[in-house]
Scaffold this motif. Structure first.
Motif, short mmCIF file in Angstrom:
data_model
loop_
_atom_site.label_atom_id
_atom_site.label_comp_id
_atom_site.label_asym_id
_atom_site.label_seq_id
_atom_site.Cartn_x
_atom_site.Cartn_y
_atom_site.Cartn_z
N ALA A 97 41.27 37.06 35.13
CA ALA A 97 40.66 37.32 36.44
C ALA A 97 40.47 38.82 36.64
O ALA A 97 41.24 39.64 36.14
CB ALA A 97 41.54 36.76 37.54
N THR A 98 39.44 39.17 37.38
CA THR A 98 39.25 40.56 37.80
C THR A 98 39.94 40.76 39.15
O THR A 98 40.36 39.81 39.80
CB THR A 98 37.76 40.89 37.94
OG1 THR A 98 37.21 40.11 39.03
CG2 THR A 98 36.99 40.57 36.66
N VAL A 99 40.04 42.00 39.57
CA VAL A 99 40.60 42.28 40.89
C VAL A 99 39.74 41.63 41.96
O VAL A 99 40.24 41.14 42.98
CB VAL A 99 40.71 43.80 41.13
CG1 VAL A 99 41.23 44.10 42.54
CG2 VAL A 99 41.64 44.42 40.10
N GLU A 102 47.71 45.39 31.82
CA GLU A 102 46.54 44.90 32.55
C GLU A 102 46.96 44.14 33.79
O GLU A 102 46.34 44.27 34.85
CB GLU A 102 45.69 44.01 31.64
CG GLU A 102 44.99 44.78 30.52
CD GLU A 102 44.26 43.86 29.56
OE1 GLU A 102 44.47 42.62 29.65
OE2 GLU A 102 43.48 44.37 28.73
N MET A 103 48.01 43.33 33.68
CA MET A 103 48.52 42.58 34.83
C MET A 103 49.02 43.53 35.90
O MET A 103 48.75 43.35 37.09
CB MET A 103 49.64 41.65 34.38
CG MET A 103 50.22 40.77 35.48
SD MET A 103 51.52 39.70 34.82
CE MET A 103 51.83 38.64 36.26
N VAL A 104 49.74 44.57 35.49
CA VAL A 104 50.27 45.57 36.43
C VAL A 104 49.13 46.27 37.16
O VAL A 104 49.16 46.42 38.39
CB VAL A 104 51.14 46.59 35.68
CG1 VAL A 104 51.44 47.81 36.55
CG2 VAL A 104 52.44 45.94 35.22
N GLN A 105 48.11 46.66 36.42
CA GLN A 105 46.98 47.36 37.04
C GLN A 105 46.26 46.47 38.05
O GLN A 105 45.92 46.92 39.16
CB GLN A 105 46.00 47.80 35.94
CG GLN A 105 44.76 48.52 36.47
CD GLN A 105 43.59 47.57 36.72
OE1 GLN A 105 43.38 46.62 35.95
NE2 GLN A 105 42.84 47.81 37.78
N LEU A 157 47.13 44.83 45.64
CA LEU A 157 48.02 45.20 46.74
C LEU A 157 47.51 46.45 47.44
O LEU A 157 47.62 46.57 48.67
CB LEU A 157 49.44 45.38 46.24
CG LEU A 157 50.11 44.12 45.68
CD1 LEU A 157 51.41 44.45 44.98
CD2 LEU A 157 50.34 43.09 46.78
N ASP A 158 46.97 47.40 46.68
CA ASP A 158 46.40 48.61 47.28
C ASP A 158 45.29 48.28 48.25
O ASP A 158 45.07 49.00 49.24
CB ASP A 158 45.84 49.53 46.19
CG ASP A 158 46.90 50.44 45.60
OD1 ASP A 158 48.02 50.50 46.15
OD2 ASP A 158 46.62 51.08 44.57
#
Length: 799
Positions: A392-394, A421-424, A430-431
């Motif tokens: 998935a993308t953001v 990638e998951m962290v980013q 969340l940002d």
């Protein structure tokens, strides 16, 4: 209800970039409104709509009422009431053939289940009686147009299933044997390639042809029949709740096979296998598959966005109708409206798939039941989705206000690259205002350790650690006051203006005791609609608490402000937006965040979201990267506007005070607001301003001041919307909205006619983040943006 969806998702995000055209929510709203009016205009004076067959009495009428209600037309609307009154004249067999009987039942269930309960109950008996019961026949478990035959077709059978399903939701029970016969029927009529056609083969498994509409019917009917047979992954045995029960794999394999056929043959321009006929019938069935499987994508296709785009192009722009081959204009329009309205339901939360095992989905029905419970409590139609975090993308994540992450194995990736990638993705989600709810299952092996490590990677800055939530946190009473005996430890990460991560570790109280059922398990076993014998009181008490905690978390995370699918536009990610902006600030406007003490910025996205709005809506060239600057910095003079906000008390040093004063006297501008209307911060700021300018005074900016007008290209502001938290012991926390006059204070330096400092004692920055928390007093997002835009344009005009 049981969801056999975990196997489907593996193929859904196999491409890293899946595109979907943006939809204009206003165009969809107009299309729905015009379609509603077309349906109403075609109603006859006695309340019915014309049928395609003289034998039917309630087919078109039932379908039209269902469409009107699904589009938000009130149940007491005259058109709905006239239609119901007409259909009440034709109970049971008088409703017409199977289509009419089924659609009449569905309409009664949706419109007035209490008043129509006896009629619904009689219709259910009739539908069960009409089900074909011929052992060793391919038609066993299906339905035909009329009773008394040994033939069946999958279209009539589908509508019977839908009617019985709605009856169960309305509180009228259907026998397990009816569901079992139907489950076998749909399993046996599937073709070897995964498709279904219109009629069963005479002497063999499968059907005589393959059609997209009937394949959608097969997938949905297998899901519904398996759901109704309570094939859940948790069960109650006496006073014990047993979690992690095995799920039936055979039905799941058949659903996956059908879903894979749909992915290969997907179309919104035709009904696959039939050419151009029955397109709207097919799209109505397609919507049901997407919604019941909780998938945003079928193969590489965003089924709702593509389907809605096609329907907008096909509709008659003059009278608002849809006309198709095989169905009349009223049924075609009704089915088009059902696709547009049901398919656009707000997504409440997304369940995160991770790793290469089924740890993430030990209770396949947990989120589904929690969503249905929320629907009943909030009285709004909702949906949920499954998202594979690996692909998935953001943008995909941002379609949902809440992500649910659960399991018993570590959620970290199988490689450093996958974890990074998951962290980013999670940090950017969340940002941008997202919310993460995570839970370790009682049989936890490595999830707790892995999730805690994941959070340290997502939030490497000091101060963003998981901490136990206090007893006065809104998650304990946002909607339902949780029984103190059922309270369990919850941890959270306070990021920005609110708690943005809530984590439920394994619940062992006391520590030596056996683990109690997880919230996921309690959701799984919950009976959202009454069916069968009630649970023992001790069990129901646990389930009620689990649903209550879930509802409180969802209310806190969303503020009960949910967007329809078409209202969420595809957005570029922050990294893409940043890369589109030159590193140089030359010729661009930017904002610097004033930080006197090096503490965490409690609203790190506020300035960026404001700049993004100015660039997108007014075309102002901006630098989206916001720098944090100390008041004593030599580069202070380069900033046209300083933004400052906070929640705690603070104090400038003498050097900071001196530099900031010089900056303001040389033409600078300072915009300040108190996070969550904090009196502590407001008092500190006014004291510091008094020290810098002993002869100056913060004064109320009058309502006639140009700052509140559209003189500089902003908004003409007379009133704004203020969110105020209200709570009482033992009662839920409410966020009340009121219209208020804008309240700003300003400071003019000697020999100047402009405001040098603008101060809001009410929160603006948290609202700019789209993260106004229910315990936070301040302006709503739209009001905060209007006010901030006006202040910013005023500052630029006078810089």
């Amino acid at each position: 209800m049981f969801r056999i969806v975990f196997i489907l998702t593996a193929a859904l995000f196999f491409l890293p970039q899946l595109t979907a055209q943006d939809l204009d929510p206003e165009e969809i709203r107009r299309a729905i409104e015009q379609g509603i009016q077309f349906i109403k205009n075609r109603q006859r004076p006695d309340g019915h709509w014309d049928e395609q067959s003289s034998i039917e009495r309630c087919g078109s009428t039932g379908l039209s009422i269902i469409a009107l209600l699904s589009c938000g037309v009130p149940k007491n609307d005259p058109a709905v009431q006239r239609g119901l009154q007409y259909m009440r004249q034709f109970p049971g067999t008088e409703a017409g053939r199977n289509y009419g009987l089924s659609l009449q039942t569905m309409a009664f269930c949706l419109a007035d289940p209490e008043r129509c309960r006896m009629l619904i109950r009689e219709n259910v008996k009739l539908l069960e009686k009409n089900q074909i019961k011929v052992q060793n026949s391919v038609n066993n478990g299906g339905w035909d147009y009329s009773p008394g035959t040994d033939r069946s077709d999958l279209s009539n059978s589908q509508f019977s299933i839908l009617a019985l399903y709605e009856a169960e939701r309305a509180g009228v029970e259907v026998s397990d044997e009816t569901w079992r016969r139907a489950l076998r029927y749909w399993a046996d009529t599937q073709n070897s390639n995964g498709s279904w056609g219109y009629t069963p083969k005479p002497h063999d498994r499968g059907t005589s042809d393959e059609r997209g509409s009937m394949t959608c019917a097969g997938i949905a009917s297998l899901l519904i029949t398996a759901d109704e047979l309570d094939s859940a992954a948790a069960e109650v045995n006496g006073n014990r709740i047993l979690c992690f029960r095995p799920s039936p794999a055979k039905t799941a394999e058949k659903i996956k096979l059908g879903f894979d056929w749909m992915a290969r043959r997907f179309s919104v321009s035709e009904n696959p296998g039939t050419g151009g006929i029955y397109l709207y019938y097919y799209l109505y069935a397609l919507e049901r598959v997407g919604r019941l499987t909780n998938q945003r994508f079928i193969g590489q296709h965003d089924w709702y966005r593509e389907g809605a785009d096609k329907l907008l192009k096909l509709r008659d722009k003059i009278d608002g109708s849809w006309r198709g081959q095989g169905t009349g204009e009223v049924p075609s329009t009704a089915m088009a409206l059902l696709f547009l309205s049901k398919g656009r339901r707000p997504v409440l939360m997304s369940k995160i798939q991770y790793g290469h095992s089924l740890s993430w989905n030990v209770h396949p029905n947990d989120v589904n039941n929690m969503t249905m419970f929320t629907e009943k409590q909030w009285k709004i139609d909702l949906t949920w989705q499954i998202v594979d975090i690996r692909h998935a993308t953001v943008d995909h994540l941002l379609q949902s206000p809440v992500l649910y992450l659960s399991g018993f194995q570590s959620p970290l990736g199988i490689s450093d690259k996958e974890t990074a990638e998951m962290v980013q993705k999670l940090r950017e989600y969340l940002d941008q205002g997202g919310f993460l709810f995570a839970e370790a299952q009682p049989n936890d092996k490595t999830f707790d350790k892995g999730f805690r490590e994941l959070m340290t990677l997502v939030f490497p800055e000091p101060g963003y650690e998981l901490k136990l939530l206090e007893q006065n946190h809104p998650v304990w009473n946002a909607e339902i006051a949780v029984d103190p005996e059922q309270v369990r430890p919850l941890e959270g990460v306070n990021f920005g203006c609110r708690t943005c991560v809530i984590y439920a570790p394994v619940n062992k109280e006391p520590p030596a005791a056996a683990a109690k059922p997880s919230l996921s398990c309690l959701w799984e076993v919950a009976k959202i609609f009454e069916r069968g014998n009630p649970y023992p009181d001790a069990v129901q008490k646990q389930i009620d608490a689990g649903l209550g905690i879930g509802l409180n978390i969802l209310a806190y995370a969303t503020n009960k402000e949910l967007k329809y699918k078409d209202q969420i536009a595809e957005r570029t990610t922050r990294n893409e937006r940043d890369s589109a902006n030159s590193v140089s600030k030359r010729g661009k406007i930017f904002i610097s965040f004033l930080d006197p003490g090096g503490a965490m910025n409690p609203a790190p996205r506020a300035a960026q979201n404001l700049l993004y709005w100015l660039n997108e809506h007014l075309g102002i060239p901006v630098e989206l990267k916001t720098e944090t600057i100390n008041p004593a910095a030599q580069t202070l003079s380069e900033s046209p506007l300083l933004l400052m906000h906070g929640r705690q008390q603070f104090q400038f040093s003498d050097k900071q005070r001196e530099h900031l004063k010089k900056y303001l006297e040389n033409g600078g501008f300072l915009f300040v607001n108190s996070i969550c209307s904090s009196k502590m911060f407001s008092d500190s700021f006014t004291k510091e301003l008094q020290k810098m300018f002993p002869d100056g005074t913060l004064e109320v900016i009058p309502p006639e001041d140009p700052l509140f007008s559209d003189e500089y290209g902003g908004f003409n502001i007379q009133t704004l919307e203020m969110r105020t938290p209200e709570s009482a012991p033992g009662r839920k926390t409410a966020s009340v909205k009121r219209q208020v006059a804008p309240q700003l204070y300003g400071l003019k330096l000697a020999d100047t006619e402009r405001w040098t400092v603008v101060f809001s004692p009410n929160d603006i920055s948290c609202a700019l983040e789209n993260a106004g928390s229910m315990e936070c007093r301040g302006y709503t997002t739209d009001s905060a943006m209007k006010l901030a835009v006006n202040v910013y344009l005023y500052a630029i005009e006078h810089w």
